[in-house]
Design a protein around this motif. Structure first.
Motif, mmCIF file in Angstrom:
data_model
loop_
_atom_site.group_PDB
_atom_site.id
_atom_site.type_symbol
_atom_site.label_atom_id
_atom_site.label_comp_id
_atom_site.label_asym_id
_atom_site.label_seq_id
_atom_site.Cartn_x
_atom_site.Cartn_y
_atom_site.Cartn_z
ATOM 1 N N TYR A 1 1.153 -1.083 -0.319
ATOM 2 C CA TYR A 1 0.061 0.278 0.764
ATOM 3 C C TYR A 1 0.756 1.108 0.024
ATOM 4 N N THR A 2 2.437 0.721 -0.045
ATOM 5 C CA THR A 2 3.243 2.605 -0.088
ATOM 6 C C THR A 2 2.791 3.105 -0.921
ATOM 7 N N VAL B 1 1.153 8.684 -3.233
ATOM 8 C CA VAL B 1 1.185 9.291 -4.008
ATOM 9 C C VAL B 1 -0.321 9.478 -5.438
ATOM 10 N N ILE B 2 -0.869 8.639 -5.149
ATOM 11 C CA ILE B 2 -2.084 8.448 -5.591
ATOM 12 C C ILE B 2 -3.055 9.198 -5.515
ATOM 13 N N PHE C 1 -7.795 -2.487 6.180
ATOM 14 C CA PHE C 1 -8.239 -0.863 6.198
ATOM 15 C C PHE C 1 -6.792 -0.689 7.477
ATOM 16 N N LYS C 2 -6.611 -0.898 8.558
ATOM 17 C CA LYS C 2 -4.999 -0.148 8.936
ATOM 18 C C LYS C 2 -4.120 -0.169 7.663
ATOM 19 N N ALA C 3 -3.615 -0.819 7.699
ATOM 20 C CA ALA C 3 -2.264 -1.020 6.521
ATOM 21 C C ALA C 3 -2.653 0.116 4.908
ATOM 22 N N LEU D 1 0.318 7.935 4.082
ATOM 23 C CA LEU D 1 1.147 8.408 4.137
ATOM 24 C C LEU D 1 2.558 8.337 3.769
ATOM 25 N N PRO D 2 2.924 9.978 3.846
ATOM 26 C CA PRO D 2 3.796 10.061 2.789
ATOM 27 C C PRO D 2 5.198 9.276 3.313
#
Length: 432
Positions: free
Chosen positions: A58-59, A63-64, A187-189, A195-196
């Motif tokens: 999910y990193t 950016v999206i 959903f927590k991940a 977060l950037p």
């Protein structure tokens, strides 16, 4: 200097009477934003989002999210240019710059449109191949039929084009929210992914995908398209009429782009939950994703929904891409010809490179082409963004509607981020 309208066959064909209540005006102005948002969920996005989700979890959600905020601001500027000046971005460039500069900007824009169309046409062709077993070259030719679909719908009313696009968007959204239910993400991940993360800048592979996401999200041809299609509405040409139009146009594009953001995020989330966290981190190919979805999610319909959404996405995007091609050719070159011939030419500019690419690279190279096409788009962005910011900040062109200081700063900051990311990637590519 001529002042022929943009898309003359549909210019001011949708009336918005002054006496209408606010809710009716809002519905009358709704439509152009959805045509724009199509470009933000096209097959090029799929390739970058699937690769990003499979490799890095999910990193890259941040950016999206950030690129969507950029898109909302830039599309608002594009719409403002069209509403206030009555000129689309291509026409404004022709009015403002010398002939050699205008031709250079036109060539760069055509390159961007070809890269974008390459992604959209290949995406639709892949979907037809997955669903019906059609060879890719046949799929490419079938997508060319959007020329005739546009002509038919536009002869009826521009609202029919908008309605068709919105229907396909509903299909895409429905398919992917169903996929999210199947994939049961953490959903927590997901929230943490918004977060950037500074590693995105320092990690070359993450940066490459990040630039692809920005290129797939903030699209150069959409800036030209939006400045034109907002002029399909007929409202009072007074300052008060323009001010009211700008409010409804901004609302339209913002709601539509928020929907596009959720679709984009859903693609990456499904890829991360299904592939990354189950050990399939190298999935970057759309066909491979299609084949793995059903067994990994234990849902027989998962792969079919994926391909159906891809087909709707590709067809939607080629339709708006054809319109953008017409606007760019007419605007930069002042080239006026019969609508069917003009659309045939602009469609050929996209179909021929797609057929060559498929013939040379075959099935295996299509996903790499999709991702590369989005990086090309990102490199072309500054040549559309910079003139747009200059024009909308110019009080001679915009009068009282010229960008205030805070908006100039925000717009130039966005431009700087995009150009800076591209330069960083080039330096890493050639020197590391």
């Amino acid at each position: 200097m001529d002042h022929l309208p943009s898309l003359p066959e549909v210019h001011q064909t949708i009336p918005v009477p002054k006496e209408w209540p606010w809710w009716r005006k809002m519905l009358a102005f709704a439509g152009p934003g959805y045509l724009i948002s199509v470009g933000y969920m096209d097959p090029g996005n799929w390739a970058t989002d699937i690769a990003g989700g499979a490799q890095f979890g999910y990193t890259l959600l941040c950016v999206i999210f950030l690129s969507n905020l950029m898109a909302i601001l830039l599309q608002a500027l594009s719409a403002k240019l069209g509403v206030v000046t009555g000129r689309d971005l291509a026409q404004a460039c022709r009015d403002h710059y010398s002939y050699p500069v205008t031709i250079m900007l036109w060539i760069l824009c055509e390159i961007a449109i070809c890269a974008c169309d390459l992604a959209e046409i290949i995406g639709a062709a892949i979907a037809l191949n997955l669903l019906f077993g059609l060879p890719l070259l046949w799929g490419v030719l079938i997508t060319a039929l959007d020329v005739f679909l546009i002509m038919y719908l536009q002869n009826k009313s521009f609202r029919y084009i908008e309605a068709f696009v919105i229907c396909l968007m509903v299909v895409i959204s429905g398919c992917f929210w169903t996929e999210i239910l199947f994939s049961q993400p953490d959903f927590k991940a997901i929230l943490a992914g918004f977060l950037p993360n500074p590693e995105i800048i320092t990690h070359p592979e993450k940066l490459y995908i990040a630039i692809g996401i920005i290129g797939a999200t903030v699209m150069p041809h959409n800036l030209y398209l939006h400045s034109s299609i907002v002029q399909t509405r007929k409202y009072p040409s007074t300052d008060e009429g323009k001010k009211e139009a700008l409010r409804y146009v901004f609302l339209d594009s913002t709601i539509a782009l928020i929907l596009a953001f959720f679709v984009n995020a859903a693609i990456l989330i499904v890829a991360a939950a299904t592939f990354h966290f189950k050990g399939h981190t190298q999935v970057a190919d759309i066909e491979e994703a299609y084949q793995l979805l059903t067994p990994l999610l234990n849902a027989p319909i998962a792969s079919v929904l994926f391909a159906l959404a891809l087909l709707a996405s590709g067809q939607n995007s080629t339709l708006t891409g054809t319109l953008a091609g017409q606007i760019v050719m007419e605007g930069f070159l002042d080239l006026r010809m019969r609508p069917w011939l003009r659309r045939l030419i602009t469609r050929s500019l996209a179909i021929i490179p797609a057929m060559i690419a498929i013939a040379v690279y075959g099935k295996n190279g299509t996903t790499q082409l999709l991702i590369f096409s989005q990086v090309v788009l990102s490199f072309q962005l500054s040549f559309a963004i910079v003139p747009l910011i200059i024009f909308t900040s110019d009080s001679k062109k915009m009068g009282k509607f010229a960008n205030p200081l805070w908006l100039k700063i925000a717009a130039w900051l966005i431009s700087g981020i995009i150009i800076g990311l591209n330069m960083k990637y080039l330096i890493d590519y050639f020197l590391v």
